[in-house]
Each structure stands twice: as structure tokens, then as C-alpha cells.
Design an enzyme around this catalytic site. Sequence first.
Site, PDB file in Angstrom:
ATOM      1  N   TYR A  12      41.488  31.158  51.480  1.00  9.06           N
ATOM      2  CA  TYR A  12      40.730  32.035  52.395  1.00  9.06           C
ATOM      3  C   TYR A  12      39.727  31.226  53.229  1.00  9.06           C
ATOM      4  CZ  TYR A  12      37.316  35.885  53.396  1.00  9.06           C
ATOM      5  OH  TYR A  12      36.442  36.788  53.972  1.00  9.06           O
ATOM      6  N   ASN A  33      47.559  23.014  45.710  1.00  2.46           N
ATOM      7  CA  ASN A  33      48.646  23.101  44.723  1.00  2.46           C
ATOM      8  C   ASN A  33      49.222  24.516  44.674  1.00  2.46           C
ATOM      9  OD1 ASN A  33      46.690  24.571  43.446  1.00  2.46           O
ATOM     10  ND2 ASN A  33      46.831  23.516  41.486  1.00  2.46           N
ATOM     11  N   THR A 146      28.500  28.333  43.543  1.00  2.00           N
ATOM     12  CA  THR A 146      28.339  29.781  43.699  1.00  2.00           C
ATOM     13  C   THR A 146      26.910  30.213  43.364  1.00  2.00           C
ATOM     14  OG1 THR A 146      29.097  31.934  42.903  1.00  2.00           O
ATOM     15  CG2 THR A 146      29.222  30.144  41.327  1.00  2.00           C
ATOM     16  N   SER A 181      30.293  35.226  34.692  1.00  2.00           N
ATOM     17  CA  SER A 181      31.674  35.316  34.170  1.00  2.00           C
ATOM     18  C   SER A 181      32.107  33.919  33.750  1.00  2.00           C
ATOM     19  CB  SER A 181      32.624  35.800  35.273  1.00  2.00           C
ATOM     20  OG  SER A 181      32.750  34.771  36.255  1.00  2.00           O
ATOM     21  N   TYR A 183      34.454  32.329  35.078  1.00  2.00           N
ATOM     22  CA  TYR A 183      34.618  31.598  36.347  1.00  2.00           C
ATOM     23  C   TYR A 183      33.280  30.982  36.767  1.00  2.00           C
ATOM     24  CZ  TYR A 183      33.847  31.268  41.333  1.00  2.00           C
ATOM     25  OH  TYR A 183      33.401  30.839  42.557  1.00  2.00           O
ATOM     26  N   HIS A 184      32.227  31.833  36.764  1.00  2.00           N
ATOM     27  CA  HIS A 184      30.915  31.318  37.177  1.00  2.00           C
ATOM     28  C   HIS A 184      30.436  30.224  36.210  1.00  2.00           C
ATOM     29  CE1 HIS A 184      30.886  35.260  39.381  1.00  2.00           C
ATOM     30  NE2 HIS A 184      30.278  34.544  40.299  1.00  2.00           N
ATOM     31  N   LYS A 187      31.706  26.907  37.285  1.00  2.00           N
ATOM     32  CA  LYS A 187      30.924  26.324  38.384  1.00  2.00           C
ATOM     33  C   LYS A 187      29.622  25.709  37.855  1.00  2.00           C
ATOM     34  CE  LYS A 187      33.275  27.792  42.147  1.00  2.00           C
ATOM     35  NZ  LYS A 187      33.762  26.962  43.240  1.00  2.00           N
ATOM     36  N   VAL A 213      31.561  36.121  50.262  1.00  2.00           N
ATOM     37  CA  VAL A 213      31.987  35.985  51.662  1.00  2.00           C
ATOM     38  C   VAL A 213      32.746  37.244  52.099  1.00  2.00           C
ATOM     39  CG1 VAL A 213      33.277  34.527  53.291  1.00  2.00           C
ATOM     40  CG2 VAL A 213      32.181  33.505  51.290  1.00  2.00           C
ATOM     41  N   ASN A 242      34.934  43.317  51.714  1.00  2.00           N
ATOM     42  CA  ASN A 242      36.330  43.387  52.177  1.00  2.00           C
ATOM     43  C   ASN A 242      37.059  44.550  51.511  1.00  2.00           C
ATOM     44  OD1 ASN A 242      35.746  41.161  53.685  1.00  2.00           O
ATOM     45  ND2 ASN A 242      36.908  39.699  52.446  1.00  2.00           N
ATOM     46  N   VAL A 256      32.256  51.928  43.856  1.00  2.00           N
ATOM     47  CA  VAL A 256      31.055  51.177  43.462  1.00  2.00           C
ATOM     48  C   VAL A 256      31.060  51.065  41.940  1.00  2.00           C
ATOM     49  CG1 VAL A 256      28.538  51.260  43.366  1.00  2.00           C
ATOM     50  CG2 VAL A 256      29.737  51.939  45.463  1.00  2.00           C
ATOM     51  N   TYR A 257      30.921  49.821  41.452  1.00  2.00           N
ATOM     52  CA  TYR A 257      30.907  49.619  40.004  1.00  2.00           C
ATOM     53  C   TYR A 257      29.496  49.926  39.463  1.00  2.00           C
ATOM     54  CZ  TYR A 257      35.191  46.796  40.820  1.00  2.00           C
ATOM     55  OH  TYR A 257      36.436  46.326  41.188  1.00  2.00           O
ATOM     56  N   ARG A 328      32.498  45.407  34.619  1.00  2.00           N
ATOM     57  CA  ARG A 328      31.853  44.116  34.310  1.00  2.00           C
ATOM     58  C   ARG A 328      30.609  44.336  33.455  1.00  2.00           C
ATOM     59  NH1 ARG A 328      32.247  40.796  40.043  1.00  2.00           N
ATOM     60  NH2 ARG A 328      34.284  41.598  40.606  1.00  2.00           N
ATOM     61  N   GLU A 330      27.011  43.456  33.727  1.00  2.00           N
ATOM     62  CA  GLU A 330      25.998  42.904  34.629  1.00  2.00           C
ATOM     63  C   GLU A 330      24.788  43.830  34.616  1.00  2.00           C
ATOM     64  OE1 GLU A 330      28.102  42.396  38.382  1.00  2.00           O
ATOM     65  OE2 GLU A 330      28.660  44.505  38.472  1.00  2.00           O
TER      66      GLU A 330
HETATM   67  N1  USQ Z   1      31.790  45.356  43.081  1.00  2.00           N
HETATM   68  C1  USQ Z   1      31.871  46.727  43.255  1.00  2.00           C
HETATM   69  N2  USQ Z   1      33.064  47.242  43.688  1.00  2.00           N
HETATM   70  C2  USQ Z   1      34.155  46.455  43.942  1.00  2.00           C
HETATM   71  C3  USQ Z   1      34.063  45.072  43.760  1.00  2.00           C
HETATM   72  C4  USQ Z   1      32.856  44.537  43.319  1.00  2.00           C
HETATM   73  O1  USQ Z   1      30.908  47.466  43.036  1.00  2.00           O
HETATM   74  O2  USQ Z   1      35.187  47.003  44.322  1.00  2.00           O
HETATM   75  C5  USQ Z   1      30.496  44.745  42.688  1.00  2.00           C
HETATM   76  C6  USQ Z   1      30.546  43.922  41.397  1.00  2.00           C
HETATM   77  O3  USQ Z   1      30.233  44.705  40.287  1.00  2.00           O
HETATM   78  C7  USQ Z   1      29.537  42.814  41.675  1.00  2.00           C
HETATM   79  C8  USQ Z   1      29.488  42.679  43.193  1.00  2.00           C
HETATM   80  O4  USQ Z   1      30.152  43.830  43.702  1.00  2.00           O
HETATM   81  O5  USQ Z   1      28.268  43.192  41.246  1.00  2.00           O
HETATM   82  C9  USQ Z   1      30.155  41.434  43.747  1.00  2.00           C
HETATM   83  O6  USQ Z   1      31.501  41.361  43.287  1.00  2.00           O
HETATM   84  P1  USQ Z   1      32.617  40.551  44.097  1.00  2.00           P
HETATM   85  O7  USQ Z   1      33.924  40.821  43.436  1.00  2.00           O
HETATM   86  O8  USQ Z   1      32.506  40.820  45.552  1.00  2.00           O
HETATM   87  O9  USQ Z   1      32.124  39.045  43.909  1.00  2.00           O
HETATM   88  P2  USQ Z   1      32.136  38.072  42.636  1.00  2.00           P
HETATM   89  O10 USQ Z   1      33.039  38.544  41.565  1.00  2.00           O
HETATM   90  O11 USQ Z   1      30.716  37.818  42.247  1.00  2.00           O
HETATM   91  O12 USQ Z   1      32.772  36.737  43.203  1.00  2.00           O
HETATM   92  C10 USQ Z   1      32.837  36.410  44.593  1.00  2.00           C
HETATM   93  C11 USQ Z   1      33.924  35.355  44.796  1.00  2.00           C
HETATM   94  C12 USQ Z   1      33.513  34.086  44.060  1.00  2.00           C
HETATM   95  C13 USQ Z   1      32.134  33.633  44.531  1.00  2.00           C
HETATM   96  C14 USQ Z   1      31.125  34.752  44.324  1.00  2.00           C
HETATM   97  C15 USQ Z   1      29.767  34.452  44.874  1.00  2.00           C
HETATM   98  O13 USQ Z   1      35.170  35.833  44.330  1.00  2.00           O
HETATM   99  O14 USQ Z   1      34.484  33.079  44.303  1.00  2.00           O
HETATM  100  O15 USQ Z   1      31.705  32.502  43.813  1.00  2.00           O
HETATM  101  O16 USQ Z   1      31.598  35.933  45.037  1.00  2.00           O
HETATM  102  S1  USQ Z   1      28.480  35.184  43.904  1.00  2.00           S
HETATM  103  O17 USQ Z   1      28.764  36.614  43.741  1.00  2.00           O
HETATM  104  O18 USQ Z   1      27.257  34.968  44.604  1.00  2.00           O
HETATM  105  O19 USQ Z   1      28.499  34.546  42.607  1.00  2.00           O
END
Ligand code: USQ
Length: 385
Positions: A12, A33, A146, A181, A183-184, A187, A213, A242, A256-257, A328, A330
Site C-alpha cells: 500500500y 516477497n 508505528t 498487539s 504485531y505492534h 515493531k 494511514v 478506509n 465502531v469497535y 480488541r 484496548e
Molecule cells: N477500529 C474500529 N472499527 C474498524 C477498524 C478499527 O473501531 O472497523 C478501531 C480499532 O479498535 C482501533 C482503531 O480503530 O482502536 C485503529 O485500528 P486500525 O485497524 O485502523 O489500525 P491498527 O490496527 O492500529 O493498525 C494500523 C496499521 C498498522 C500501523 C498502525 C498505526 O494496520 O500497520 O502500524 O495502524 S497505529 O495505530 O498508530 O499503531
Amino acid sequence: MKKVLILGGDGYLGWPTAMHLAKKNFIVHLVDNFSKRTIENENSITPLNKIETMKTRVGLWNQINNKKKLTFSFGDLLNHRFIYEELKRFKPDHIIHYAEQPSAPYSMAGRSQAVFTQKNNIIGSLNLLFGIKKICPNAHLLKLGTMGVYGTPNIEIEEGFLKIKHKGRSENAQYPMKPHSYYHCSKASDSVNLYFATRTWKLRATDLNQGVVYGIDTPQTVLENKLSTSFHYDHIFGTVINRFMVQAASNMPLLVYGTGNQTRTFLNINDTLQCVELAIKNPAKKGEYKVRNQFTEVFSVKELALLVQKASREIGIKAKIRYINNPRTEMSQHYYKPTNKSFLKIGLKPKKISPKFIINNLEKIYKLRKNIDKKIIIPKIKWNN
Ligand code: USQ
């Protein structure tokens, strides 16, 4: 002309970064890859728009831009010989490292996904650090980190470090990490390894602690349909803004979660390009581990849902907001005050989210609505299963 190696060039962010930097007269070589495409296949996920193969996209770009050609190699950072060869052959001045498994939900799906994420991300980055030390110790590494490594602490979030006083003495410590997570967590481990490599081997590294993003297009992806970048809206790779825009465009409620009071940092995909270019032009010095928080705005998830709902109404879409049990773990209510002053200092001009931006994206998504698979939108992965 400076040479930039982009690891994770099929992704992306990797693909638009490659075209952006080629346009800015860098010599750009890409590596991937295709592991994200494998996870897509395994989970029956497709991006909103069909994404051409890397070969087709590179070929098309090179046809249009005769003097700003891209090159590509297929390979895996887990194979250290492969990355050593790439470094020897290309001799990069800068290495942008996006080549990691990027999904927090994927990393929480089960043991094997958590292990894959940590092995791929941490060992891949470690192989790269050894390669840089051995082959090109003066190259500048820009590693995609991140904002999620910090978690949601009850104090202001600085950039990478925190001056602490303890029993009359003080220390500039790596900022306490409380990742969201596995994943985090990968990082966070990368950041510890990167800092160590700069102290011990005098490498030059910038950790770009990026927020969430959003957005579909950059000036280069719109040149031709086949130059699009992969836009995900599914429960594994789709990020929240998105996803909300796709949900609105397909007449689904915005999911909204939890309470939606959880607050995060955000940036437009075009600001990722701006930040990466600024970080290249202001590189870390020899032996320096520089951390820049890469975001432009702070919102709660509920505020974002309301923004998307309001913009949708302007074009006659009556989007509803649905609050569902948070899959999740959180904090639902918390203090959150991060800084992004290091990018502002070197010239970042934020493109803030606006109703016009949301409407433009909604219109584009609406045209592609026949591709939307509603089955992949509902979150299926729970942190606590
Ligand atoms: N969320 C909702 N509804 C959804 C999807 C997510 O309410 O349909 C909430 C989640 O609970 C969370 C927040 O939105 O609190 C962000 O979730 P996300 O899925 O947009 O982002 P996240 O899982 O944190 O990960 C994304 C990228 C990751 C990057 C990170 C930056 O996938 O690669 O490192 O954003 S950060 O969030 O600042 O850690």
C-alpha cells in the site's frame, strides 16, 4: 543521483513511495516477497481495486517515464544471502524498510500468525541490519515503525525517548513501550534492535513511528488505473478510515469497535510520501538512532465515524453508525497526547482530513462498489479468544 532501496515495494505504501521518489529523481530499486498477497489468498481477501502484478506495474511505469525507471527483485529478508546480494549489487544511499507483516488483527489470529509476524518482522530486520553493517555501513536506514508501540500512556508521548529522573539521577531512556498487539510488539523489538545497532556499529537509522494511514490516491497512482496501490477495507488489512468510507459507500453501518473513545494518530497517504522524502533529506547521522513520530492529526474512532457520516450525508448517503463489542483489548477511555514536532520542524505541511477529501474518496469507492465483498468486512479476529 542518490539511490533508494525500497523493501516491501509491492505494498500500500511501498509502491506509491517508489513512484514518488522516482519522480523526484532518485534511482529506485524495489524488493518484495509478496507475503501480503499470500495472506490475502489464504483469507479470501481482495483489495477494492484489482492490483496488477509488480512486473506489470513496473513495466508500465517505465514505459511512461523513460528516464525515471524502476527496477524490482523478488526475495525475502528472511534469506540473509538474498538481502546481502541486493545491498552489494545496488549500493543504496537510503534503505526504506516497509517489508513487514503490517496487520495487528492478523498477528492476533492465533499462535502461528503471531509467530509468523514476529519472525518475519524481527528476524527480517535483523538480517537487514547485519547486511548493512557488512556491506554498506554508511547507508541510511529508514525503518517503518508505528505509533502503536507507545500504547496509550497517561503522560505525553515524546519521540522515541523520555528523560527520566530516578532517585536523584537522570537518564534519556527509550520511551516506555506498551504495544497494542503482537504485531505492534514486533515493531517494539525492531526499535530496540535498531537503537542497539546504531550504538554498537555506528549505523545511521531513522525509526518512523507512523500513525494510521488513510486514502486511495497519490498523484502517481492516478496516472493510470493499472498504477493503483492496494486499498484494503477488510477486517485484516483495512484501516479504520478506509473501512468507514467503504462501509458508507456500500450502505453498511460504520462499525465502531467498543465505545469509539479510543484515540489514535492519523495521516493521509500523501503525507506518508511527504514524510519519507523529508526524512531522507534530513538523515540520521553516523551512530544516530533518530525517531520521528509520523502523523498529522489525532482523533477518537467515534469522531472519525461522525466525520465520515456527515460527509456522506452531503452526497445523499445516509450512513448509520453501529457500536459493536470491541474485538480488541484496548482502553476505552484514556489520556492521549503525542507530539509530531520533529517532522513539523523539518517542513511537514499536513494535509488534514476534510469533508471534500472524504467525498472524493467515497465517489471513487462508489464507482468500484461491485468489487466490495461484504463478508470480509465483519471483524472475525478477537484479541481474547
Ligand atoms: N477500529 C474500529 N472499527 C474498524 C477498524 C478499527 O473501531 O472497523 C478501531 C480499532 O479498535 C482501533 C482503531 O480503530 O482502536 C485503529 O485500528 P486500525 O485497524 O485502523 O489500525 P491498527 O490496527 O492500529 O493498525 C494500523 C496499521 C498498522 C500501523 C498502525 C498505526 O494496520 O500497520 O502500524 O495502524 S497505529 O495505530 O498508530 O499503531
